[in-house]
Design a protein around this motif. Structure first.
Motif, PDB file in Angstrom:
ATOM      1  N   ILE A  41     -72.008 -11.339 -51.389  1.00 59.81           N
ATOM      2  CA  ILE A  41     -72.704 -12.514 -51.338  1.00 59.81           C
ATOM      3  C   ILE A  41     -73.084 -12.610 -50.382  1.00 59.81           C
ATOM      4  O   ILE A  41     -73.197 -13.413 -49.767  1.00 59.81           O
ATOM      5  CB  ILE A  41     -71.948 -13.386 -51.773  1.00 59.81           C
ATOM      6  N   GLY A 103     -70.360 -13.448 -42.177  1.00 66.54           N
ATOM      7  CA  GLY A 103     -70.507 -13.600 -43.392  1.00 66.54           C
ATOM      8  C   GLY A 103     -69.181 -12.789 -43.803  1.00 66.54           C
ATOM      9  O   GLY A 103     -68.159 -12.112 -42.792  1.00 66.54           O
ATOM     10  N   LEU A 105     -66.126  -9.844 -45.361  1.00 64.71           N
ATOM     11  CA  LEU A 105     -66.424  -9.012 -45.066  1.00 64.71           C
ATOM     12  C   LEU A 105     -65.349  -8.507 -46.476  1.00 64.71           C
ATOM     13  O   LEU A 105     -63.827  -8.398 -46.283  1.00 64.71           O
ATOM     14  CB  LEU A 105     -66.002  -7.887 -43.693  1.00 64.71           C
ATOM     15  N   THR A 106     -65.930  -7.225 -47.031  1.00 64.82           N
ATOM     16  CA  THR A 106     -64.909  -6.393 -47.844  1.00 64.82           C
ATOM     17  C   THR A 106     -63.269  -5.796 -47.091  1.00 64.82           C
ATOM     18  O   THR A 106     -63.712  -5.081 -46.688  1.00 64.82           O
ATOM     19  CB  THR A 106     -65.106  -5.730 -48.784  1.00 64.82           C
ATOM     20  N   ASN A 117     -61.610  -8.277 -40.763  1.00 69.43           N
ATOM     21  CA  ASN A 117     -61.302  -9.606 -40.066  1.00 69.43           C
ATOM     22  C   ASN A 117     -60.160  -9.547 -39.994  1.00 69.43           C
ATOM     23  O   ASN A 117     -59.783 -10.222 -38.440  1.00 69.43           O
ATOM     24  CB  ASN A 117     -61.207 -10.450 -41.544  1.00 69.43           C
ATOM     25  N   LEU A 320     -63.059 -22.329 -52.193  1.00 65.26           N
ATOM     26  CA  LEU A 320     -63.929 -21.359 -51.320  1.00 65.26           C
ATOM     27  C   LEU A 320     -64.501 -21.661 -50.667  1.00 65.26           C
ATOM     28  O   LEU A 320     -65.168 -21.422 -49.994  1.00 65.26           O
ATOM     29  CB  LEU A 320     -63.553 -19.990 -52.069  1.00 65.26           C
ATOM     30  N   GLY A 321     -65.603 -22.404 -52.115  1.00 61.21           N
ATOM     31  CA  GLY A 321     -67.445 -22.197 -52.055  1.00 61.21           C
ATOM     32  C   GLY A 321     -67.046 -22.868 -50.827  1.00 61.21           C
ATOM     33  O   GLY A 321     -68.427 -23.281 -50.080  1.00 61.21           O
ATOM     34  N   GLU A 336     -67.041 -18.880 -39.898  1.00 58.26           N
ATOM     35  CA  GLU A 336     -67.328 -17.880 -40.690  1.00 58.26           C
ATOM     36  C   GLU A 336     -66.863 -18.475 -42.516  1.00 58.26           C
ATOM     37  O   GLU A 336     -66.074 -19.762 -42.390  1.00 58.26           O
ATOM     38  CB  GLU A 336     -66.570 -16.926 -41.190  1.00 58.26           C
ATOM     39  N   ALA A 342     -67.221 -11.878 -52.368  1.00 58.38           N
ATOM     40  CA  ALA A 342     -67.206 -11.490 -54.450  1.00 58.38           C
ATOM     41  C   ALA A 342     -68.006 -11.100 -54.561  1.00 58.38           C
ATOM     42  O   ALA A 342     -69.373 -11.357 -54.886  1.00 58.38           O
ATOM     43  CB  ALA A 342     -67.168 -13.428 -54.270  1.00 58.38           C
ATOM     44  N   LYS A 344     -68.543  -8.759 -57.333  1.00 53.81           N
ATOM     45  CA  LYS A 344     -69.019  -9.286 -58.150  1.00 53.81           C
ATOM     46  C   LYS A 344     -70.421 -10.068 -58.636  1.00 53.81           C
ATOM     47  O   LYS A 344     -71.337 -10.283 -59.765  1.00 53.81           O
ATOM     48  CB  LYS A 344     -68.094  -9.780 -59.817  1.00 53.81           C
ATOM     49  N   TYR A 345     -70.526 -11.586 -57.793  1.00 53.30           N
ATOM     50  CA  TYR A 345     -71.980 -12.013 -57.732  1.00 53.30           C
ATOM     51  C   TYR A 345     -73.221 -11.400 -56.622  1.00 53.30           C
ATOM     52  O   TYR A 345     -73.718 -12.339 -56.372  1.00 53.30           O
ATOM     53  CB  TYR A 345     -71.430 -13.846 -56.725  1.00 53.30           C
ATOM     54  N   VAL A 351     -73.913 -18.052 -55.747  1.00 49.49           N
ATOM     55  CA  VAL A 351     -72.710 -18.112 -55.030  1.00 49.49           C
ATOM     56  C   VAL A 351     -73.136 -19.234 -54.454  1.00 49.49           C
ATOM     57  O   VAL A 351     -74.411 -19.749 -53.902  1.00 49.49           O
ATOM     58  CB  VAL A 351     -72.044 -17.485 -54.151  1.00 49.49           C
ATOM     59  N   ASN A 352     -72.116 -20.122 -53.779  1.00 47.45           N
ATOM     60  CA  ASN A 352     -72.456 -21.501 -53.384  1.00 47.45           C
ATOM     61  C   ASN A 352     -72.652 -21.140 -51.888  1.00 47.45           C
ATOM     62  O   ASN A 352     -71.155 -20.967 -51.393  1.00 47.45           O
ATOM     63  CB  ASN A 352     -71.764 -22.519 -53.545  1.00 47.45           C
ATOM     64  N   TYR A 391     -73.588 -22.710 -59.476  1.00 51.02           N
ATOM     65  CA  TYR A 391     -72.991 -22.724 -61.077  1.00 51.02           C
ATOM     66  C   TYR A 391     -71.229 -22.909 -60.541  1.00 51.02           C
ATOM     67  O   TYR A 391     -70.723 -23.740 -61.435  1.00 51.02           O
ATOM     68  CB  TYR A 391     -72.351 -21.438 -61.853  1.00 51.02           C
ATOM     69  N   ARG A 395     -70.413 -26.927 -63.150  1.00 48.94           N
ATOM     70  CA  ARG A 395     -69.724 -25.809 -63.389  1.00 48.94           C
ATOM     71  C   ARG A 395     -68.193 -27.376 -64.499  1.00 48.94           C
ATOM     72  O   ARG A 395     -67.895 -27.278 -65.385  1.00 48.94           O
ATOM     73  CB  ARG A 395     -68.940 -24.608 -64.249  1.00 48.94           C
TER      74      ARG A 395
END
Ligand code: NAP
Length: 418
Positions: A41, A103, A105-106, A117, A320-321, A336, A342, A344-345, A351-352, A391, A395
């Motif tokens: 994301i 942003g 990093l995986t 990181n 987190l968001g 950052e 994330a 999956k999004y 995402v936020n 979202y 929610r």
């Protein structure tokens, strides 16, 4: 400093370099700021943050100031283009241009880096991981009185058990360590153990506490709490606390008062203009954050404690968001969100972007562009209060309308003004 010579990147042709000067920064009106989109994301939230930051700078200063964003690639994008996850140019660009936005990093699985990181923080010596944690009205919180949360955590980011000195069970290194410890000290470690080391040094502890104390004084904060587990780990965690008090006594004597001095010498009342220095055991710190929330202000702590407390504290104000962070060295700084990529999004515009946008606000504060920083923070606050949110908040907020990442950024920009 000589001009930077990149291996893969092309130096920007417009804008100017931020320069370090006597512990501060010389910020030109048109600074070049490198940014890393990151993975998952990342590109979506970074785009949202850059748009909001640009809007605030424009509203605050008109044409007299503006940021030149300089894209540098790391993570999957760099792997695909250059065949490496963290090209040397990333380090060169941040070193040369001093302040950067990033942003998430995986973390690569297997081989190479333990974490991109951690590699960035360690190689650039960004030793203070700084997280401001405050509540934004309407954001759901598990606390009854979330407005009492207004903390800044200074987490040491280069040593402790994160230094990466550990060996696998059954490895030749563990065998040697076991033999050494038995032979030299008569210490027995079970054969089926993994082994890690926890180095905590005076120099690194003192520079972290120095940064936290300087911040508290500059920002008019009330207290700095040294969080540690020194009752058990006396020569690492306990020493961290002791060095913290030492640096305060030797370098901040006129501005700091210790908690015990407040009671023993000042009848329980903090002398005007002084910052209180106190310490808490890590386990107690967790429960005190819940039970005596507003007694804590700036928290300075070691790496592992800091990792735990900053996420726990972020959870108190919506998670987190919405929580930003910064990795700060002597003068270099990388901003950052605290959340990850994330995956999956990714690409869903869902995402936020608040955490990344607020990381942008921290960046502006670091440049001392306070007017623009305040606009970003106020814009986020009023946009969330209007209940048109992503979202994760929709929610949990009654009567909220769900919007996408870029739509939310648009609403923040509208709040900042035409
Ligand atoms: P994550 O990416 O932070 O995501 C965990 C969950 O948190 C998401 O599934 C989502 O929850 C929520 N979330 C995160 N960011 C959000 C946002 N902006 N808006 C709304 N909700 C958000 O954690 P992870 O899945 O453990 O980590 C994924 C990768 O990121 C890993 O490779 C990890 O190592 C890396 N990582 C990088 C950094 C960094 O770059 N500094 C930091 C942490 C993790 P729901 O599914 O409940 O909606």
């Amino acid at each position: 400093m000589s001009p930077v010579t990149f291996d893969l990147l092309r130096d920007p042709t417009e804008g100017e370099r931020i320069k370090p000067s006597d512990g501060g920064l010389l910020v030109p009106d048109r600074p070049i700021i490198p940014y890393i989109d990151g993975d998952g994301i990342g590109p979506e939230v970074v785009l949202a943050a850059r748009k909001v930051v640009d809007t605030a700078v424009d509203r605050a200063y008109g044409r007299s100031r503006g940021i030149f964003w300089f894209k540098i690639k790391a993570g999957k994008e760099a792997q695909e283009e250059y065949g490496e996850l963290l090209p040397n140019d990333v380090f060169k660009a941040i070193e040369h241009y001093v302040v950067a936005l990033k942003g998430p990093l995986t973390t690569p699985i297997g081989g190479g880096y333990r974490s991109l990181n951690v590699a960035l923080r360690q190689k650039l010596d960004l030793y203070a991981n700084v997280r401001p944690i405050f509540w934004i009205p309407e954001v759901p919180s598990p606390l009854k009185e979330p407005w009492k949360v207004d903390l800044v955590v200074f987490r040491e980011a280069t040593e402790d058990v994160y230094a990466g000195i550990e060996w696998d069970r059954g490895s030749p290194e563990v065998r040697k360590m076991r033999e050494f410890l038995m032979k030299e000290f008569g210490i027995s470690i079970r054969e089926d153990s993994g082994v890690g080391l926890k180095p905590i040094s005076e120099f690194i502890s003192k520079r972290l506490v120095r940064k936290a104390l300087t911040y508290a004084l500059e920002k008019g904060r009330r207290s700095v709490t040294l969080m540690h587990k020194g009752n058990i780990m006396k020569f690492t965690e306990g020493a961290f606390m002791q060095w913290g008090y030492e640096v305060a006594a030797s370098e901040f004597k006129d501005d700091i008062v210790t908690e015990s001095e407040v009671f023993e010498q000042h009848g329980g009342k903090v002398p005007k203009g002084k910052v209180v220095l106190k310490d808490r055991l890590a386990d107690n710190m967790f429960q005190q954050l819940l039970t005596r929330t507003d007694e804590y202000d700036v928290i300075a702590t070691t790496n592992l404690n800091g990792d735990y407390i900053s996420d726990a504290a972020a959870g108190l104000v919506g998670g987190l968001g919405v929580t930003p962070g910064a990795n700060i060295g002597d003068y270099m700084a990388l901003f950052e969100p605290i959340h990850g990529s994330a995956p999956k999004y990714a690409g869903m515009d869902k995402v936020n972007p608040t955490a990344e946008i607020l990381a942008g606000a921290m960046l502006l504060e670091y440049l001392e562009w306070q007017e623009a920083a305040a606009m970003v923070k106020e814009g986020v606050k009023t946009a969330i209060q209007a209940k048109e949110v992503t979202y994760d908040l929709a929610r949990r907020i009654e009567g909220a309308t769900q919007v996408g990442t870029q739509d939310f950024a648009q609403r923040v920009m509208e709040q900042i003004g035409p």
